[in-house]
Design a protein around this motif. Structure first.
Motif, mmCIF file in Angstrom:
data_model
loop_
_atom_site.group_PDB
_atom_site.id
_atom_site.type_symbol
_atom_site.label_atom_id
_atom_site.label_comp_id
_atom_site.label_asym_id
_atom_site.label_seq_id
_atom_site.Cartn_x
_atom_site.Cartn_y
_atom_site.Cartn_z
ATOM 1 N N ARG A 1 2.717 -0.600 6.753
ATOM 2 C CA ARG A 1 2.489 1.157 6.530
ATOM 3 C C ARG A 1 3.405 1.494 5.633
ATOM 4 O O ARG A 1 4.466 0.849 5.402
ATOM 5 C CB ARG A 1 2.131 1.403 7.970
ATOM 6 C CG ARG A 1 3.542 1.717 8.572
ATOM 7 C CD ARG A 1 3.533 2.675 9.918
ATOM 8 N NE ARG A 1 4.544 2.750 10.622
ATOM 9 C CZ ARG A 1 4.779 2.302 11.971
ATOM 10 N NH1 ARG A 1 3.602 1.811 12.650
ATOM 11 N NH2 ARG A 1 6.047 2.449 12.416
ATOM 12 N N TYR A 2 3.365 2.552 5.225
ATOM 13 C CA TYR A 2 4.367 3.488 4.637
ATOM 14 C C TYR A 2 5.220 4.308 5.648
ATOM 15 O O TYR A 2 4.635 4.586 6.300
ATOM 16 C CB TYR A 2 3.386 4.419 3.730
ATOM 17 C CG TYR A 2 3.035 3.589 2.268
ATOM 18 C CD1 TYR A 2 4.010 3.801 1.093
ATOM 19 C CD2 TYR A 2 1.727 3.163 2.395
ATOM 20 C CE1 TYR A 2 3.610 2.786 -0.068
ATOM 21 C CE2 TYR A 2 1.429 2.508 1.120
ATOM 22 C CZ TYR A 2 2.230 2.440 0.062
ATOM 23 O OH TYR A 2 1.756 1.637 -1.101
ATOM 24 N N GLU A 3 6.298 3.952 5.170
ATOM 25 C CA GLU A 3 7.392 4.656 6.321
ATOM 26 C C GLU A 3 8.208 5.662 5.509
ATOM 27 O O GLU A 3 8.501 5.468 4.397
ATOM 28 C CB GLU A 3 8.259 3.561 6.986
ATOM 29 C CG GLU A 3 7.748 2.706 7.887
ATOM 30 C CD GLU A 3 8.056 3.253 9.207
ATOM 31 O OE1 GLU A 3 9.213 3.819 9.541
ATOM 32 O OE2 GLU A 3 7.103 3.093 10.170
ATOM 33 N N LEU A 4 8.594 6.908 6.481
ATOM 34 C CA LEU A 4 9.389 7.837 5.762
ATOM 35 C C LEU A 4 11.064 7.330 6.355
ATOM 36 O O LEU A 4 11.020 7.407 7.442
ATOM 37 C CB LEU A 4 8.921 8.850 6.007
ATOM 38 C CG LEU A 4 9.421 10.152 5.590
ATOM 39 C CD1 LEU A 4 9.398 10.377 3.900
ATOM 40 C CD2 LEU A 4 8.909 11.634 6.189
ATOM 41 N N GLY A 5 11.905 7.243 5.522
ATOM 42 C CA GLY A 5 13.256 7.207 5.790
ATOM 43 C C GLY A 5 14.418 7.262 4.947
ATOM 44 O O GLY A 5 13.957 8.109 3.832
ATOM 45 N N LEU A 6 15.511 6.970 4.997
ATOM 46 C CA LEU A 6 16.564 7.135 4.035
ATOM 47 C C LEU A 6 16.579 6.174 3.169
ATOM 48 O O LEU A 6 15.862 4.932 3.225
ATOM 49 C CB LEU A 6 17.787 7.204 4.759
ATOM 50 C CG LEU A 6 18.174 8.319 5.724
ATOM 51 C CD1 LEU A 6 19.324 8.060 6.659
ATOM 52 C CD2 LEU A 6 18.294 9.476 4.863
ATOM 53 N N VAL A 7 17.397 6.396 2.127
ATOM 54 C CA VAL A 7 17.657 5.191 0.928
ATOM 55 C C VAL A 7 18.561 4.210 1.521
ATOM 56 O O VAL A 7 19.464 4.584 2.032
ATOM 57 C CB VAL A 7 18.269 6.017 -0.466
ATOM 58 C CG1 VAL A 7 18.926 4.926 -1.126
ATOM 59 C CG2 VAL A 7 17.358 6.881 -1.095
ATOM 60 N N LYS A 8 18.177 3.037 1.104
ATOM 61 C CA LYS A 8 18.889 2.153 1.710
ATOM 62 C C LYS A 8 18.856 0.703 0.634
ATOM 63 O O LYS A 8 17.863 0.538 0.044
ATOM 64 C CB LYS A 8 18.520 1.551 3.090
ATOM 65 C CG LYS A 8 17.170 1.050 3.343
ATOM 66 C CD LYS A 8 16.600 1.163 4.776
ATOM 67 C CE LYS A 8 15.397 1.663 4.950
ATOM 68 N NZ LYS A 8 14.959 2.841 4.499
ATOM 69 N N GLY A 9 20.019 -0.145 0.940
ATOM 70 C CA GLY A 9 19.735 -1.668 0.307
ATOM 71 C C GLY A 9 20.965 -2.288 0.381
ATOM 72 O O GLY A 9 21.807 -1.890 1.187
ATOM 73 N N ARG A 10 21.108 -3.540 -0.309
ATOM 74 C CA ARG A 10 22.174 -4.535 -0.065
ATOM 75 C C ARG A 10 23.328 -4.021 -1.087
ATOM 76 O O ARG A 10 23.170 -3.151 -1.949
ATOM 77 C CB ARG A 10 21.546 -6.007 -0.668
ATOM 78 C CG ARG A 10 20.782 -6.621 -0.065
ATOM 79 C CD ARG A 10 20.823 -8.011 -0.763
ATOM 80 N NE ARG A 10 19.875 -8.704 0.139
ATOM 81 C CZ ARG A 10 19.600 -10.052 -0.081
ATOM 82 N NH1 ARG A 10 20.040 -10.534 -1.149
ATOM 83 N NH2 ARG A 10 18.972 -10.762 0.620
#
Length: 184
Positions: free
Chosen positions: A70-79
């Motif tokens: 599903r589509y989730e709303l959250g914060l920017v994140k990554g490696r």
């Protein structure tokens, strides 16, 4: 405080390259011995970014989450890529996912997902003094950017499309930090 267990042996387990697992032979201060297994991180960890549009408003992103389909709303994140600091990774991810850079980046703390069996750490980075700048990222489609007021986190935490624990924890930590700073 108790002393850390003595490590009598460690062994890397091979699961075809997808996951790195380490088996530890441990002895605790009371003489008990156990075998523990932990997932080892690939790379230098990750960042989760709390981008503040202004003193009261954070920018969230909506993206497809394969794990829950599903589509989730959250914060920017990554490696964190090789050679990057957490601040550099946060700025790059912010540009790739939300279309903003930040003139001010502050690493607030490191967080873990499941410290009893994972050593992976995610660095919480507070980003402010934003300006528009877009970099090409690895997302298959553009992400929706959604402004959200920090004083409405109680509404956000109950939404069905907001379930990622790192995002929720980071938002509450950032809100408390910013609130305390505003009172100083």
């Amino acid at each position: 405080m108790k002393p850390l267990p003595t490590v009598h042996g460690q062994e890397d387990l091979d699961f075809g390259g997808r996951f790195k697992v380490e088996r530890l032979d441990l002895e605790f201060s009371n003489g008990a011995r156990r075998i523990y297994e932990r997932m080892k991180p690939r790379g230098r960890g990750a960042v989760i970014v709390v981008p503040m549009r202004d003193a009261d408003t954070v920018l969230l992103v909506r993206e497809y989450a394969c794990g829950v389909h599903r589509y989730e709303l959250g914060l920017v994140k990554g490696r964190i890529d090789p050679g990057e600091t957490p601040e550099q990774a946060a700025d790059r991810e912010l540009k790739e996912e939300a279309g903003y850079g930040a003139r001010k980046l502050e690493v607030v703390r490191a967080m873990t997902l499941a410290p009893t069996y994972m050593s992976h750490q995610t660095h919480l980075v507070l980003a402010s003094d934003l300006y528009p700048e877009k970099l090409e990222g690895d997302e298959p489609e553009p992400l929706d950017v959604v402004p959200w007021r920090l004083d409405a986190l109680d509404e956000l935490m109950l939404r069905e499309d907001v379930s990622e624990g790192r995002s929720l924890a980071a938002l509450f930590i950032a809100r408390e930090l910013l609130w305390k700073r505003s009172k100083a």
